[in-house]
Design a protein around this motif. Structure first.
Motif, PDB file in Angstrom:
ATOM      1  N   ASP A  53     -10.566 -12.397   6.893  1.00 47.36           N
ATOM      2  CA  ASP A  53     -11.059 -11.502   7.939  1.00 47.36           C
ATOM      3  C   ASP A  53     -10.412 -11.774   9.290  1.00 47.36           C
ATOM      4  OD1 ASP A  53     -12.251 -13.973   8.040  1.00 47.36           O
ATOM      5  OD2 ASP A  53     -14.298 -13.240   8.343  1.00 47.36           O
ATOM      6  N   HIS A  54     -10.290 -13.054   9.659  1.00 44.44           N
ATOM      7  CA  HIS A  54      -9.744 -13.414  10.962  1.00 44.44           C
ATOM      8  C   HIS A  54      -8.887 -14.673  10.847  1.00 44.44           C
ATOM      9  CE1 HIS A  54     -12.100 -10.420  13.098  1.00 44.44           C
ATOM     10  NE2 HIS A  54     -13.206 -10.872  12.531  1.00 44.44           N
ATOM     11  N   GLU A  55      -8.078 -14.898  11.869  1.00 43.09           N
ATOM     12  CA  GLU A  55      -7.268 -16.115  11.975  1.00 43.09           C
ATOM     13  C   GLU A  55      -8.156 -17.198  12.600  1.00 43.09           C
ATOM     14  OE1 GLU A  55      -2.683 -17.158  13.427  1.00 43.09           O
ATOM     15  OE2 GLU A  55      -3.797 -15.508  14.342  1.00 43.09           O
ATOM     16  N   THR A  56      -8.801 -18.023  11.761  1.00 42.50           N
ATOM     17  CA  THR A  56      -9.739 -19.033  12.230  1.00 42.50           C
ATOM     18  C   THR A  56      -9.360 -20.401  11.681  1.00 42.50           C
ATOM     19  OG1 THR A  56     -11.253 -18.801  10.351  1.00 42.50           O
ATOM     20  CG2 THR A  56     -11.591 -17.311  12.226  1.00 42.50           C
ATOM     21  N   THR A  57      -9.967 -21.424  12.269  1.00 36.49           N
ATOM     22  CA  THR A  57      -9.722 -22.796  11.811  1.00 36.49           C
ATOM     23  C   THR A  57     -10.121 -22.966  10.352  1.00 36.49           C
ATOM     24  OG1 THR A  57     -10.002 -23.732  14.027  1.00 36.49           O
ATOM     25  CG2 THR A  57     -10.354 -25.210  12.160  1.00 36.49           C
ATOM     26  N   LEU A  58     -11.305 -22.472   9.982  1.00 34.03           N
ATOM     27  CA  LEU A  58     -11.776 -22.654   8.610  1.00 34.03           C
ATOM     28  C   LEU A  58     -10.912 -21.892   7.611  1.00 34.03           C
ATOM     29  CD1 LEU A  58     -15.668 -22.580   9.028  1.00 34.03           C
ATOM     30  CD2 LEU A  58     -14.206 -24.543   8.477  1.00 34.03           C
ATOM     31  N   ASN A  59     -10.420 -20.713   7.984  1.00 28.92           N
ATOM     32  CA  ASN A  59      -9.549 -19.971   7.072  1.00 28.92           C
ATOM     33  C   ASN A  59      -8.204 -20.678   6.910  1.00 28.92           C
ATOM     34  OD1 ASN A  59     -11.293 -17.891   6.346  1.00 28.92           O
ATOM     35  ND2 ASN A  59     -10.737 -16.622   8.093  1.00 28.92           N
ATOM     36  N   TYR A  60      -7.674 -21.247   7.994  1.00 27.27           N
ATOM     37  CA  TYR A  60      -6.433 -22.016   7.860  1.00 27.27           C
ATOM     38  C   TYR A  60      -6.664 -23.267   7.004  1.00 27.27           C
ATOM     39  CZ  TYR A  60      -3.047 -19.593  10.810  1.00 27.27           C
ATOM     40  OH  TYR A  60      -2.144 -18.687  11.311  1.00 27.27           O
ATOM     41  N   MET A  61      -7.811 -23.904   7.167  1.00 24.74           N
ATOM     42  CA  MET A  61      -8.100 -25.079   6.345  1.00 24.74           C
ATOM     43  C   MET A  61      -8.205 -24.708   4.867  1.00 24.74           C
ATOM     44  SD  MET A  61     -10.802 -27.300   8.609  1.00 24.74           S
ATOM     45  CE  MET A  61     -10.250 -28.317   9.999  1.00 24.74           C
ATOM     46  N   ALA A  62      -8.810 -23.555   4.582  1.00 26.20           N
ATOM     47  CA  ALA A  62      -8.885 -23.095   3.192  1.00 26.20           C
ATOM     48  C   ALA A  62      -7.489 -22.812   2.638  1.00 26.20           C
ATOM     49  CB  ALA A  62      -9.760 -21.847   3.100  1.00 26.20           C
ATOM     50  N   ALA A  63      -6.619 -22.223   3.470  1.00 23.49           N
ATOM     51  CA  ALA A  63      -5.246 -21.952   3.037  1.00 23.49           C
ATOM     52  C   ALA A  63      -4.476 -23.245   2.811  1.00 23.49           C
ATOM     53  CB  ALA A  63      -4.542 -21.080   4.071  1.00 23.49           C
ATOM     54  N   VAL A  64      -4.640 -24.214   3.702  1.00 25.49           N
ATOM     55  CA  VAL A  64      -3.971 -25.510   3.538  1.00 25.49           C
ATOM     56  C   VAL A  64      -4.452 -26.194   2.260  1.00 25.49           C
ATOM     57  CG1 VAL A  64      -3.828 -27.853   4.476  1.00 25.49           C
ATOM     58  CG2 VAL A  64      -3.452 -25.890   5.974  1.00 25.49           C
ATOM     59  N   ARG A  65      -5.764 -26.137   2.000  1.00 26.93           N
ATOM     60  CA  ARG A  65      -6.313 -26.763   0.798  1.00 26.93           C
ATOM     61  C   ARG A  65      -5.667 -26.178  -0.453  1.00 26.93           C
ATOM     62  NH1 ARG A  65     -11.178 -25.061   1.353  1.00 26.93           N
ATOM     63  NH2 ARG A  65     -11.734 -26.702   2.837  1.00 26.93           N
ATOM     64  N   ALA A  66      -5.549 -24.855  -0.505  1.00 27.19           N
ATOM     65  CA  ALA A  66      -4.921 -24.206  -1.659  1.00 27.19           C
ATOM     66  C   ALA A  66      -3.437 -24.563  -1.751  1.00 27.19           C
ATOM     67  CB  ALA A  66      -5.110 -22.696  -1.560  1.00 27.19           C
ATOM     68  N   HIS A  67      -2.752 -24.613  -0.615  1.00 27.21           N
ATOM     69  CA  HIS A  67      -1.332 -24.959  -0.613  1.00 27.21           C
ATOM     70  C   HIS A  67      -1.110 -26.392  -1.089  1.00 27.21           C
ATOM     71  CE1 HIS A  67       2.412 -26.246   1.766  1.00 27.21           C
ATOM     72  NE2 HIS A  67       2.820 -25.591   0.698  1.00 27.21           N
ATOM     73  N   LEU A  68      -1.961 -27.324  -0.645  1.00 21.83           N
ATOM     74  CA  LEU A  68      -1.810 -28.716  -1.056  1.00 21.83           C
ATOM     75  C   LEU A  68      -2.029 -28.872  -2.558  1.00 21.83           C
ATOM     76  CD1 LEU A  68      -3.621 -30.702   1.803  1.00 21.83           C
ATOM     77  CD2 LEU A  68      -1.216 -30.092   1.605  1.00 21.83           C
ATOM     78  N   ARG A  69      -3.021 -28.193  -3.084  1.00 21.15           N
ATOM     79  CA  ARG A  69      -3.290 -28.292  -4.522  1.00 21.15           C
ATOM     80  C   ARG A  69      -2.185 -27.660  -5.356  1.00 21.15           C
ATOM     81  NH1 ARG A  69      -9.737 -26.802  -3.931  1.00 21.15           N
ATOM     82  NH2 ARG A  69     -10.472 -28.934  -3.553  1.00 21.15           N
ATOM     83  N   GLN A  70      -1.503 -26.710  -4.765  1.00 23.26           N
ATOM     84  CA  GLN A  70      -0.429 -26.014  -5.489  1.00 23.26           C
ATOM     85  C   GLN A  70       0.899 -26.753  -5.401  1.00 23.26           C
ATOM     86  OE1 GLN A  70      -0.085 -21.623  -5.012  1.00 23.26           O
ATOM     87  NE2 GLN A  70       1.935 -22.089  -4.164  1.00 23.26           N
TER      88      GLN A  70
END
Length: 224
Positions: A53-70
């Protein structure tokens, strides 16, 4: 202003450019939203993307989490100077860490902030390409929600990279293993706040009062 060209980093995973792109991604079939895009500097490959929905800290953290696991941990993330990544608040003459930079420091990932859009040109150019090519492909596939868009990206990104990504100058993969377990990773990639505990073992957060249950151990002075 002249911006001299910068040679891409030689290794995959050495530098990941990150950015958020607000756009009418679904051409009126859903509300405009933001696409978080992670681009590898060495190969120009899209290593992760996510509608939110928005460019937020929590959304970036969720994206980083997925990127790290991948992919594992890159050496550095390269962003703009958004307040998510860089703050002007100081304490005793030192800049405070943002929640994002604090989390990256805990994970051993460097954070770099560009001084101009041209400095992170790969992700800026990728955003323009996605606003053209990805939108058309989602229209043909009848994708009309961010949730469906995120599922669509899982198959669309590999096909895009196969056509447009290039080989790195050095074949070495600079990504490192994620050395913490999933629970610790979740705790690091969350918002941390410090609160004082009252004599009644209570503290307030977000207009709510919480009470700690005594366990018979030493009295806590503060909690995070």
């Amino acid at each position: 202003k002249v911006h001299p060209s910068r040679q891409p980093r030689p290794c995959f995973g050495e530098l990941i450019q990150i950015d958020g792109s607000y756009h009418d991604w679904f051409e009126g079939r859903s509300d405009p939203c933001c696409l978080l895009v992670f681009i590898d500097d060495a190969t120009s490959a899209i290593v992760f993307a996510m509608f939110c929905d928005h460019e937020t800290t929590l959304n970036y953290m969720a994206a980083v989490r997925a990127h790290l696991r991948q992919n594992g941990r890159p050496l550095a993330y390269y962003s703009d100077r958004h307040s998510i990544f860089l703050t002007t608040r100081t304490v005793d003459g030192y800049y405070e860490k943002t929640q994002f930079s604090r989390a990256m420091e805990a994970l051993g990932i460097a954070t770099l902030c560009a001084h101009s859009p041209q400095a992170k040109g790969r992700v800026e150019r990728a955003n323009k390409t996605l606003q053209d090519r990805l939108i058309k492909d989602m229209r043909l596939a009848k994708i009309d929600t961010p949730q469906a868009g995120n599922a669509f990206l899982k198959s669309w990104i590999p096909e895009h990279n196969q056509r447009f990504a290039r080989h790195p100058a050095d074949p070495y993969d600079a990504h490192r293993p994620v050395v913490v377990d999933d629970l610790t990773l979740e705790m690091i990639l969350s918002v941390h706040e410090t609160r004082k505990v009252s004599k009644n073992l209570e503290f307030s957060y977000d207009n709510q009062i919480y009470q700690l249950q005594p366990t018979g151990g030493r009295r806590l002075q503060d909690t995070t």
